[in-house]
Scaffold this active site. Structure first.
Site: not given
Ligand code: BG6
Length: 491
Positions: A93, A147, A215, A234, A239, A339
């Site tokens: 790249f 991201k 999670e 993150d 989100h 997490k």
């Molecule tokens: C990602 C994060 O953007 O979203 C991760 O980098 C996270 O750390 C993930 O586990 C969670 O996404 P979802 O769709 O499984 O809720």
């Protein structure tokens, strides 16, 4: 459905042999093929550094599809048809000369071009410049980036500037995959198609809002990336703040990308800065120690594969966010994400204020507020908790709280909910930007979280510990209890 000609495009996938492309992007494209949504003439150029031939890459992709697509949804014929669209180009790249091969691949085709950069963000600028200097794109080219856009405001500006040197904002599709989730989109329908809620959606009627994205997984071999980021960068910067915006924004005048994004930006600008003296009452950060996850013993964050000793990176955060505007003044938004929590669960709970004058059993006063529970995942749906009279002669006027329940899979007999990336790729092909994040959104979100991170760094405090498999440090419970409230699962 969009006009098929309109969705005709060529797709260049940089980082095509990486984890994201294999686990999410190719399976999503396969599903679009299966749904008959890919234009017959659309082609895909998989691009990566590894020396390999097209046939070899097709075989690899076939295996990855078998691995990542549910067996009931895997159709060999569809996979074969899909893989016939894929060519492979080995490319460094950073080598501008190599990009001339891409120009050649494009030359015979009049379709729109989509460039998907499934690469580390540090490469976005270089790829953009090399494509441009080799004349591979034009003003119709759509560029998709993932991201994290930087690790703070300053670095995100550098990345956005580099992209902006080559592309206009209306060519840039910044992904936040939460915006592609069916239930997240449904927030727009829920809020702006139902006057019942529209008229109740403010500080006169809502006492507080909870947003939880939990999670059960740990960091799954991503220590190198995650330790530099942490849960705020993150998950919260993108989100969680996007969810908060969709809940808090004013009604847009239409569904166009800019109408929606203008309203989201107003919310981000109205977020109260978290000053150092607010850290004690408004922010909790945690890091998991060894514990039990879904019935199995699991190591702590500092014992994960590749871990360095003494890291202060947070794997959990709980925040009390306040929005300084007329609609939300005095309504805290409690948000938390982590997490190794007890389960995978994303939900938003709108707590309505109780009726102004309470006439029932004083012992039951704690029941007396309605809640709207929006389940984003799993078990997508929503439930409105309302109060009714308990049945039976002996119950008198005892109250009972019960749900008005809408489980999408049952009510609408949905056989499958498309993955977020299917919807996002489909919207990119249609050229619709409303599910993508505009530059000013990214930057305002960074501005807010940067302040929190700076306060942490200045305080030198380590994160609070919580055992894997629990709902985070006790301080997160204390944060909400101080306000006379509790997290939903503790209520
Ligand atoms: C990602 C994060 O953007 O979203 C991760 O980098 C996270 O750390 C993930 O586990 C969670 O996404 P979802 O769709 O499984 O809720």
């Amino acid at each position: 459905m969009a006009d098929r000609e309109e969705t005709r495009c060529d797709l260049m996938m940089f980082g095509a042999l990486g984890d994201l492309a294999q686990r999410k992007l190719f399976p999503a494209l396969y599903q679009l093929e299966r749904a008959g949504l890919l234009h017959a003439d659309s082609r895909i150029l998989a691009i990566a550094r590894r020396t390999s031939g097209t046939e070899e890459v097709r075989e690899l992709l076939q295996k990855k599809l078998e691995e990542h697509v549910k067996p009931a949804e895997f159709e060999a014929g569809v996979a074969e048809q899909f893989l016939r669209r894929v060519d492979y180009q080995c490319l460094d790249f950073t080598d501008p000369a190599g990009f001339s091969d891409l120009k050649e691949w494009r030359s015979s085709d009049p379709s729109n071009l989509v460039v998907y950069m499934a690469t580390p963000p540090a490469m976005y600028g270089e790829i953009a410049r090399n494509l441009h200097s080799n004349d591979c794109c034009d003003h119709n080219t759509r560029v998709v980036v993932e991201k994290p856009i930087g690790h703070d405001l300053a670095s995100s500006k550098i990345i956005n500037d580099e992209l902006g040197e080559v592309y206009n904002e209306n060519q840039l599709f910044r992904i936040d995959h939460y915006l592609g989730k069916e239930t997240v989109q449904n927030l727009i329908a829920l809020r702006f198609a139902n006057n019942l809620f529209a008229s109740q959606w403010d500080q006169n009627h809502i006492s507080h809002v909870e947003i939880s994205v939990a999670e059960s997984v740990g960091i799954e071999g991503r220590w190198g990336y995650f330790d530099k980021a942490g849960q705020v960068r993150d998950m919260v910067q993108n989100h969680l703040l996007q969810l908060l915006c969709l809940i808090a924004m004013d009604p847009p005048s239409d569904l166009s990308a800019d109408s929606i994004r203008n309203e989201k930006v107003k919310v981000l600008k109205a977020l109260r800065r978290v000053t150092p003296d607010m850290m004690e009452t408004h922010v909790v950060r945690g890091q998991y120690t060894a514990g039990t996850s879904v019935g199995k013993p699991v190591p702590g964050y500092l014992e994960e594969e590749g871990a360095a000793r003494g890291s202060k990176t947070e794997t959990f955060v709980a925040l009390k966010a306040e929005i300084d505007n007329w609609r939300w003044s005095g309504v805290p938004f409690y948000i938390r994400t982590g997490k190794r929590l007890p389960e995978k669960l994303s939900q938003i709970i709108i707590h309505f204020k109780p009726a102004p004058h309470y006439i029932f059993d004083p012992d039951q006063k704690h029941l007396a507020n309605n809640k709207l529970i929006i389940r984003l995942q799993p078990d997508e749906g929503m439930s409105l908790q309302i109060l009714t009279k308990d049945q039976g002669l002996e119950k008198g006027m005892r109250l009972r709280q019960g749900p008005l329940e809408l489980t999408f899979s049952e009510t609408f007999e949905t056989d499958r909910i498309p993955d977020a990336y299917e919807r996002l790729l489909w919207e990119i092909m249609k050229g619709n930007q409303y599910l993508f994040v505009r530059r000013d959104e990214v930057e305002h979100a960074w501005q807010w979280v940067d302040q929190i991170i700076r306060n942490w760094d200045d305080s030198g405090q380590p994160p609070k510990r919580y055992a894997a498999g629990t709902w985070g440090p006790m301080a997160s419970i204390a944060m909400i209890t101080r306000d006379g409230r509790s997290w939903y699962e503790d209520a």
